[in-house]
Write a protein that holds these residues in place. Sequence first.
Motif, PDB file in Angstrom:
ATOM      1  N   GLU B  11       0.819  -1.220   0.000  1.00 20.31           N
ATOM      2  CA  GLU B  11       0.000   0.000   0.000  1.00 20.31           C
ATOM      3  C   GLU B  11       0.850   1.266   0.000  1.00 20.31           C
ATOM      4  OE1 GLU B  11      -2.590  -0.374   3.302  1.00 20.31           O
ATOM      5  OE2 GLU B  11      -3.835  -1.874   2.322  1.00 20.31           O
ATOM      6  N   GLN B  12       1.997   1.200   0.656  1.00 18.04           N
ATOM      7  CA  GLN B  12       2.838   2.389   0.732  1.00 18.04           C
ATOM      8  C   GLN B  12       3.884   2.424  -0.391  1.00 18.04           C
ATOM      9  OE1 GLN B  12       2.135   0.938   3.873  1.00 18.04           O
ATOM     10  NE2 GLN B  12       0.771   2.600   4.473  1.00 18.04           N
ATOM     11  N   ASP B  43       2.091  -3.153   7.870  1.00 22.20           N
ATOM     12  CA  ASP B  43       2.014  -2.913   9.311  1.00 22.20           C
ATOM     13  C   ASP B  43       0.745  -3.535   9.903  1.00 22.20           C
ATOM     14  OD1 ASP B  43       0.565  -1.109   7.847  1.00 22.20           O
ATOM     15  OD2 ASP B  43       0.989   0.618   9.133  1.00 22.20           O
ATOM     16  N   GLU B  44      -0.248  -3.756   9.060  1.00 22.37           N
ATOM     17  CA  GLU B  44      -1.494  -4.350   9.550  1.00 22.37           C
ATOM     18  C   GLU B  44      -1.571  -5.865   9.338  1.00 22.37           C
ATOM     19  OE1 GLU B  44      -4.295  -1.984   7.457  1.00 22.37           O
ATOM     20  OE2 GLU B  44      -4.536  -0.576   9.119  1.00 22.37           O
ATOM     21  N   GLY B  60       8.355   4.212  -2.888  1.00 25.75           N
ATOM     22  CA  GLY B  60       7.221   5.037  -2.507  1.00 25.75           C
ATOM     23  C   GLY B  60       7.657   6.478  -2.438  1.00 25.75           C
ATOM     24  N   SER B  61       6.716   7.350  -2.124  1.00 23.56           N
ATOM     25  CA  SER B  61       7.090   8.742  -1.937  1.00 23.56           C
ATOM     26  C   SER B  61       7.941   8.816  -0.667  1.00 23.56           C
ATOM     27  CB  SER B  61       5.844   9.597  -1.775  1.00 23.56           C
ATOM     28  OG  SER B  61       5.165   9.220  -0.599  1.00 23.56           O
ATOM     29  N   ASP B  62       8.639   9.923  -0.478  1.00 21.31           N
ATOM     30  CA  ASP B  62       9.487  10.075   0.703  1.00 21.31           C
ATOM     31  C   ASP B  62       8.666   9.847   1.964  1.00 21.31           C
ATOM     32  OD1 ASP B  62      11.518  10.660  -0.971  1.00 21.31           O
ATOM     33  OD2 ASP B  62      11.441  12.834  -0.676  1.00 21.31           O
ATOM     34  N   ARG B  63       7.444  10.359   1.939  1.00 24.55           N
ATOM     35  CA  ARG B  63       6.581  10.256   3.106  1.00 24.55           C
ATOM     36  C   ARG B  63       6.207   8.789   3.375  1.00 24.55           C
ATOM     37  NH1 ARG B  63       0.939  11.435   3.416  1.00 24.55           N
ATOM     38  NH2 ARG B  63       0.375  11.718   5.597  1.00 24.55           N
ATOM     39  N   LEU B  67       6.988   6.206   6.659  1.00 29.04           N
ATOM     40  CA  LEU B  67       5.972   5.452   7.384  1.00 29.04           C
ATOM     41  C   LEU B  67       6.342   3.971   7.461  1.00 29.04           C
ATOM     42  CD1 LEU B  67       2.727   7.034   5.857  1.00 29.04           C
ATOM     43  CD2 LEU B  67       3.674   7.432   8.126  1.00 29.04           C
ATOM     44  N   LYS B  70       9.579   2.792   9.944  1.00 31.88           N
ATOM     45  CA  LYS B  70       9.366   2.526  11.374  1.00 31.88           C
ATOM     46  C   LYS B  70       8.981   1.076  11.624  1.00 31.88           C
ATOM     47  CE  LYS B  70       7.369   7.045  12.032  1.00 31.88           C
ATOM     48  NZ  LYS B  70       6.051   7.657  12.115  1.00 31.88           N
TER      49      LYS B  70
END
Lengths: 444, 243
Positions: B11-12, B43-44, B60-63, B67, B70
Amino acid sequence: MSNLKRKMAVTAGKLSIYVSKAFNKSGTALPGKVALTIDKDILNIINEKCDKIILVTGTNGKTTTNNLLNHIIKQTSVELLSNLRGANMIQGVMTTYMCNTKNHYDYGIFEVDEGSLNRITKYLKPDYIIITNFFRDQLDRYGEIDNIVKDVYDTVANLPNTKLILNADDPIVNKFNQLNNTCINYGLNLNFEIFTNDNLNLKNCPLCDGKLIFSKRTYGHFGDYKCNKCDYRRIYPSYICSNIEEYENSQVIVIEHDKNTVSIDFPYMGLYNVYNVLSAYTLTNILGISDELIINAMKTFNFSLGRMDEMNYKGKIVKIILTKNPIGLSEVINLISKDKRSKTIIHILNDNPADGEDISWIWDANTVCKNEDSILNYYCSGIRAEEIALKKKYDNVSLDKIHINDNFKSIINTALEDSVEIIYILPTYTAVFDTRDYVEKITS
Amino acid sequence: MQLNIFHMYPEQLNLYGDIGNIKCLKRRCTQRNIETEIYNFSDENKYDLNMGDIFFIGGGSDRSQQLVYKDFLEYKTIFKDLIENNKVVLAVCGGYQLLGRKFIDKNGNEIPGLGILDYESKYLTDKRIIGNIILESTLDLEPNKIVGFENHGGRTFSKYQPLGKVLVGKGNNDTDMVEGIVYHNYIGTYLHGPILPKNPQLADYLILKALQNKYGDVEELNKLDDEIEHQAYQKAIRIMMNK
């Protein structure tokens, strides 16, 4: 001095129109480019001559919305200046003036490329900006979508007097409500549970790291949503589409605003067009144009610039629809999937700079047609014909239905002879005008 | 035979059509009667990473990468062991950077990577490296060129064996003229396209390595009808070489 420079810029720009015509080039941005070379601030002239300025920006729907606005507003007998053909960078905007020089316009209505908004609004001070949506598009040009959104957001933040017309169903656009500008939101409020189960590309809240929880989805990442961590949620729109009735070649779109309900008979299909109609209605309603006039204008809207284009050949319908990014292509395939007629599909995939040189975007689109039985052939053309053919192979289309030929003219000739009721041609941006010209030539 | 394919944080990390790589691996296995199971690890949704035979990590994007970082950090040791144990891992772009030691951003801040391998990436200029790319692979592939599209802001510096020598494009950085890294059965690369569908020889290389790692004596894979793949590959080379 600056006046002289400006005059020279205008003269040279206009001269270049004749030069490019003489060489039979329909370069839609050259005159503007010439004028800007001589006077880099020449765009001021448009700001001075237009009473009101309306800009349309966002990933998809700019050209349709712009054309719709023009079609409606011009019924009120006013003078308009607008870049209707989709040349939406600074040169393109300037070119529209070069091609239609007048002393005064009631409205300047321009679609503006997301990446050019900052530069253009240094000169054009808009009364209204419509922000349609943000999807992944041309990442090869801008890098990441986050960067584009930030750029637009920062730009708009510097235009505090501009009123924003926002698509509240898009969580990224909805974020613009945080700005101090006056914001008017539009969105769909149908009694649907979830329209789409397509993969959701946007999962995280635009404000924090939380997850967006969707209670409804229309398409792409549009819907009703809220963040599970902070209080970010969709602003309840004041212009609402409350119902859609679909017919074979048109749809009736019901819009509610302030206890008033209007039904708009719109001659083009597609949920994305519902959003275009809704945004155009919102703005023209704000401008004080009567419902009667808007309804009549919408009904007679004829969009002939490649977004949706229909011609006839030996009793067959030939339909040209621009497809230039994943969400656009997915939605067009979705539309084709609903069409029960026997059909053939022509994909024309180019990788010129204006198309995006990275053709990997086709893999982010859902290209599987749900009515495969009604499709006779897939013709794959354009500079990267083989890539779209490979995608069709991965869609598990039978290989004998897939035909590859770079030459779009010969592939169109072949496809037109297929025994089908409708031929869909789906070109990318740089192929759309040539395709249209060619099909027009052989069908007339 | 059967392979478990782990798609890490889909997803990310899902930019630029990289989902095509998963589709490609699955399709080429299925056509050879090799069963596959796709695990979308996030993560889920957690699964035992030791079950995996092939791992794919996209960009993915930097953002998004922040995410993911972590969560991914918790599995650093396990993932390192997987690579040492010859599990097949393909990491593209942001995923490739993420597995390295660190990333140095525009302001000189050091953003730690998972540090699974000892290479680093850094911001050097605002100018992204964007364009078509052709490599001459260091792997034993037939044909040995790899085609794709690169689009990255960061530059990577590594002493490992590269995935290939750059014939067209830039690759890891502006000077070394090499692209990607190969370490055991881990391949890190900047190539999108997506890389596997039109480089089926590379996809088969990964599948074969995964089978050998799981079942031992697998010598080769049977050939598939790759006519359209071949045409797309040839066209890409023709266009890029002529530009």
